[in-house]
Design a protein around this motif. Sequence first.
Motif, mmCIF file in Angstrom:
data_model
loop_
_atom_site.group_PDB
_atom_site.id
_atom_site.type_symbol
_atom_site.label_atom_id
_atom_site.label_comp_id
_atom_site.label_asym_id
_atom_site.label_seq_id
_atom_site.Cartn_x
_atom_site.Cartn_y
_atom_site.Cartn_z
ATOM 1 N N ASP A 15 1.050 -1.242 0.144
ATOM 2 C CA ASP A 15 0.137 -0.035 0.507
ATOM 3 C C ASP A 15 1.286 1.480 0.167
ATOM 4 O OD1 ASP A 15 -2.253 1.699 -0.222
ATOM 5 O OD2 ASP A 15 -3.070 1.176 1.686
ATOM 6 N N LEU A 16 0.215 2.409 -0.407
ATOM 7 C CA LEU A 16 0.862 3.658 -0.701
ATOM 8 C C LEU A 16 0.481 5.088 -0.197
ATOM 9 C CD1 LEU A 16 3.536 3.579 -3.535
ATOM 10 C CD2 LEU A 16 3.896 3.512 -1.188
ATOM 11 N N ILE A 17 0.201 5.830 1.066
ATOM 12 C CA ILE A 17 -0.212 6.716 1.260
ATOM 13 C C ILE A 17 0.914 7.743 1.511
ATOM 14 C CG2 ILE A 17 -1.596 5.809 2.560
ATOM 15 C CD1 ILE A 17 -0.589 5.985 5.431
ATOM 16 N N PRO A 18 0.714 9.190 1.517
ATOM 17 C CA PRO A 18 2.083 10.131 1.975
ATOM 18 C C PRO A 18 1.776 10.894 2.603
ATOM 19 C CG PRO A 18 -0.651 11.260 1.375
ATOM 20 C CD PRO A 18 -0.697 9.698 0.702
ATOM 21 N N LEU A 19 3.146 10.770 3.368
ATOM 22 C CA LEU A 19 4.024 11.339 4.940
ATOM 23 C C LEU A 19 2.947 12.953 4.556
ATOM 24 C CD1 LEU A 19 5.484 10.413 7.008
ATOM 25 C CD2 LEU A 19 7.450 11.110 5.922
ATOM 26 N N ASN A 20 3.036 12.921 5.968
ATOM 27 C CA ASN A 20 2.329 14.317 6.600
ATOM 28 C C ASN A 20 2.482 14.353 7.935
ATOM 29 O OD1 ASN A 20 -0.239 14.373 7.267
ATOM 30 N ND2 ASN A 20 -0.159 12.869 5.749
ATOM 31 N N SER A 21 2.550 15.926 8.065
ATOM 32 C CA SER A 21 2.983 16.454 9.649
ATOM 33 C C SER A 21 1.645 15.917 10.787
ATOM 34 C CB SER A 21 3.580 17.610 9.351
ATOM 35 O OG SER A 21 2.575 18.505 9.390
#
Length: 267
Positions: A15-21
Amino acid sequence: MASEPKASLPILYKDLIPLNSNQHGGWNARSVDRADWVVNQHAIPLTAEEFPAAQRDYPIVFSSGDKPVPLALMGLNEGVNVFFDGEGAPIGTPYVPAYVRRYPFLLAKIDPSSDNLSLCFDPTSSLIGEFEEGQPLFDGEKNPTEHTKNLLQFCEKFEEAGMKTQSFVDELVKADLLMDGEVSIQRNDNPDQPFIYRGFKMVNQEKLRDLRGDQLRKWNENGMLPLIHAHLFSLDLMRTVFGKQVEQGKGPQASEALKAAETTTVN
């Protein structure tokens, strides 16, 4: 033996998700001494600049799809890896491809209408999460830490190397140098029934010898020719990998062959 990675998700990634703060502000990234994500992976994508280091350990071939991809063979059969044990610990000191070291991160396009790439990760990985140990990904102000900046830089360099690799492969295809490969490995105990491995591409040495001198000089000057030779030299390691499979009791030959391979013929 070496098929092209699926278009939906790169191999290794579930799976892939964007890294965000906002969502991952308190998350850490672990450092480990084993790569359990490569267990049972027999072929790993390789960038062209890695050929000189990788050819010392792995046979380097090209995938059999319409868009060939350089691959480091860690085994000759699906699901067989003779360079990492069942827990992902390296057996000996093999070169670890950048593709393996990059996981669980990569750069991906989030917005189809934009060419911008975002740092993403595989959320199923145990290397990143809300645990106490590891390197923080963001500081108290939700800014990327130095560790995250280094991860981003590594992924950016990998993308650059990937584009150069694609140009390298495009040149091979344009020159019609890639052909279907076949490896026949004979055994001491049953020489009349060799193991035949197909399903990959390799450089056609006869066509390479027939290339014009100016083309060879160009490739020698831009670094392509040494990479081609690294690929060709690495094919001799097919016998070594076969022998490791027998020793480790892996692959279909393990139940049929008790002795190491005697010779390898690359057609």
